[in-house]
Every structure is written in structure tokens, then in C-alpha cells.
Design an enzyme around this catalytic site. Structure first.
Site, short mmCIF file in Angstrom:
data_model
loop_
_atom_site.label_atom_id
_atom_site.label_comp_id
_atom_site.label_asym_id
_atom_site.label_seq_id
_atom_site.Cartn_x
_atom_site.Cartn_y
_atom_site.Cartn_z
CB SER A 34 36.87 117.19 89.73
OG SER A 34 36.48 115.90 90.17
CG HIS A 35 31.39 116.68 92.48
ND1 HIS A 35 31.16 117.15 91.21
CD2 HIS A 35 30.30 117.01 93.21
CE1 HIS A 35 29.98 117.73 91.18
NE2 HIS A 35 29.44 117.67 92.38
CB SER A 36 37.29 113.72 93.23
OG SER A 36 38.53 113.18 93.60
CG ASP B 34 33.36 116.24 88.45
OD1 ASP B 34 32.54 117.16 88.64
OD2 ASP B 34 33.84 115.57 89.38
CB SER C 130 25.90 119.40 91.31
OG SER C 130 26.97 118.54 91.60
#
Length: 130
Positions: free
Chosen positions: A11-13, A70, A73
Site C-alpha cells: 500500500s501507499h500507506s 492498493d 503505481s
């Protein structure tokens, strides 16, 4: 028991990836190797080549890896990592992040092989919530 297929939560988070890992653990998939690759190298939003590489290594038990990302990218970064550090049995799965992760982990916890774990995660795309 044989080794379980691993799951890499990408995930980006960092918080989102860690939260998904917590859900996986709470459903009883404790025998499934789960690794988290969340956030960029500085802990902000984004992706990190090295975090992804480390997560792939951490979850790999030699029987396959399912990687639910997610956002798009994250797929690109994971493909780059896999080109540089091949895991021939690692599959980036096109599935909703949380639902795909849970479905994959449940299947893996039940002893399913990589193809079955992947199919379970992909089926999460069509599961209605109501």
C-alpha cells in the site's frame, strides 16, 4: 503442515498496509507468512523499492507469493523490484486491496496452492457487500 503461500500487503500507506495485516491476523491466518510494504522510504505516502524487496523476502517460503496492491503505481514499483530480484512464484493480483488480502490469506491458511490462493483473491472483485 506444509508451508503456506505468502501474502505481501502493498500500500501507499503504511497504516493501511499494517491495518490489513492486523485483519488477516485476526481472522486466524497466523500460519500464513504476511509481510507489509507500506509507504515510501521516509514513512510518507508512496511506495519504496526497498520496502517491497524486503517484504517479498520476508513472506517467501518457497511455495508462492500473492501481492495485492492498493493502487496502480504500486504495481509498477513491484514489477521493477521483481525484474531486479526475481521471485518466479510471486504474482501481483488484480483484486480489491483489503478483500483480496483477506481472501488470499484465508485460502493460504487452509493449505491452498498458489493458483487457488490467487483465484480466491481475484474472486473478491465480484463479491457484493450487500
Amino acid at each position: 503442515m506444509n508451508q503456506a503461500v505468502g501474502v505481501v500487503l502493498l500500500s501507499h500507506s503504511e497504516e493501511l498496509a499494517s491495518g490489513a495485516a492486523e485483519l488477516v491476523a485476526q481472522i486466524g491466518a497466523v500460519n500464513v507468512p504476511v509481510a507489509v510494504a507500506g509507504g515510501d522510504a521516509k514513512g510518507g505516502l508512496g511506495t519504496s523499492y526497498h520496502r517491497i524487496q524486503e517484504a517479498l523476502e520476508a513472506a517467501d517460503r518457497g511455495v508462492g507469493l500473492v501481492v495485492p496492491p492498493d493502487l496502480g503505481s504500486a504495481v509498477l514499483m513491484t514489477r521493477t523490484v521483481l525484474e531486479d530480484h526475481p521471485h518466479h512464484d510471486a504474482v501481483i493480483v488484480d483484486a480489491p486491496f483489503v478483500e483480496g488480502a483477506i481472501a488470499a490469506a484465508v485460502a493460504a491458511a487452509g493449505g491452498a496452492d498458489l493458483a487457488t490462493v490467487l483465484a480466491s483473491a481475484e474472486k473478491a472483485r465480484s463479491v457484493r457487500k450487500f
